[in-house]
Design an enzyme around this catalytic site. Structure first.
Site, PDB file in Angstrom:
ATOM      1  N   ASP A   1      -4.585   3.108   1.393  1.00 36.82           N
ATOM      2  CA  ASP A   1      -3.709   2.545   0.364  1.00 36.82           C
ATOM      3  C   ASP A   1      -2.253   2.677   0.810  1.00 36.82           C
ATOM      4  O   ASP A   1      -1.913   3.533   1.629  1.00 36.82           O
ATOM      5  CB  ASP A   1      -3.873   3.303  -0.956  1.00 36.82           C
ATOM      6  CG  ASP A   1      -5.280   3.176  -1.516  1.00 36.82           C
ATOM      7  OD1 ASP A   1      -5.959   2.185  -1.185  1.00 36.82           O
ATOM      8  OD2 ASP A   1      -5.685   4.077  -2.267  1.00 36.82           O
TER       9      ASP A   1
HETATM   10  N1  URA Z   1      -9.529   6.605  -0.826  1.00 38.55           N
HETATM   11  C1  URA Z   1      -8.511   6.189  -1.570  1.00 38.55           C
HETATM   12  O1  URA Z   1      -8.572   6.262  -2.786  1.00 38.55           O
HETATM   13  N2  URA Z   1      -7.416   5.700  -0.968  1.00 38.55           N
HETATM   14  C2  URA Z   1      -7.277   5.635   0.369  1.00 38.55           C
HETATM   15  O2  URA Z   1      -6.242   5.200   0.871  1.00 38.55           O
HETATM   16  C3  URA Z   1      -8.359   6.068   1.159  1.00 38.55           C
HETATM   17  C4  URA Z   1      -9.475   6.551   0.541  1.00 38.55           C
END
Ligand code: URA
Length: 239
Positions: free
Chosen positions: A103
């Site tokens: 993310d």
């Molecule tokens: N899980 C998440 O919630 N976000 C990420 O960036 C990676 C794994």
């Protein structure tokens, strides 16, 4: 066989147009003879010299990066900055795939490679490759959360495979999470299902390869021979 300009660009980390210019100027030697023809087909194992110095063709590139917050794990053009912009132009040209996107606000280990089969095996749940995250929560986690992670959680649109949750005994808000799949927002959604919010998330390992802590935010490097060999073998591949 591969075009000389492509081989030169990849081996010498140049753009294709820089390689074409170097070849036309007679700076490139193939198996002992100067070749001024950019589209000449040559073997991938040809001995290539640029300005008299040996350069080696890499069939695949394998990089690790410490993704900074605020960057997208995307290769397409977007309004937000993308992690690929942190790489030199020659590597941006190689169309590297990002192994398991993070993310925008998540930091830590990204692997980038143009070995598509490795990318597939590291990300597909079928191959059971561990992804390890450090998560900081708004409130402390407890033993029930550990059980929930271990039992596999129903998240509505899918059931998460069993994961491992380890809670820091000093501060229960700090956790280490190991999962073997990587659905969108998966770690955040798993904690959300336990009534907790992730306030910071950092990936520290994929498929047994750990983030090099000396890189710093936005830093990157090629995988070492040991890391590359280990990762390929762990996924049942050879280069
Ligand atoms: N899980 C998440 O919630 N976000 C990420 O960036 C990676 C794994």
């Amino acid at each position: 066989m591969i075009r000389l300009d492509k081989l030169t660009a990849q081996a010498a980390n140049m753009t294709r147009s820089q390689a074409v210019a170097a070849i036309k100027k007679g700076r490139v030697t193939v198996d002992g003879s100067i070749c001024r023809v950019p589209d000449q087909k040559v073997g991938e194992q040809a001995e290539l010299l640029l300005d008299g110095q040996p350069v080696t063709y890499e069939k695949y590139v394998y990089l690790m990066m410490d993704k900074p917050a605020g960057y997208l794990s995307a290769t397409e053009d977007t309004r937000d900055p993308s992690v690929t912009e942190l790489l030199p132009e020659a590597l941006q040209k190689r169309s590297l795939g990002i192994v398991g996107r993070l993310d925008k606000d998540t930091t830590g280990l990204l692997l980038l490679t143009d070995n598509g089969e490795l990318n597939h095996r590291l990300t597909s749940p079928r191959y059971h490759m561990d992804k390890v995250y450090l998560a900081t929560l708004d409130v402390p986690a407890d033993g029930r959360d550990v059980d929930d992670f271990e039992n596999g959680m129903d998240l509505g649109d899918f059931t998460a495979m069993p994961g491992r949750l380890e809670i820091d005994p000093e501060d229960g808000r700090n956790c280490r999470v190991t999962i073997r799949e990587g659905k969108f927002h998966q770690v955040k959604r798993m904690f959300r299902a336990c009534g907790k919010t992730v306030v910071a998330l950092r990936r520290i390992s994929i498929g047994g390869v750990s983030l090099d802590d000396t890189l710093g935010a936005g830093g990157w490097r090629r995988l070492t021979e040991n890391e590359k060999t280990f990762l390929l073998a762990n996924c049942g591949l050879k280069e």
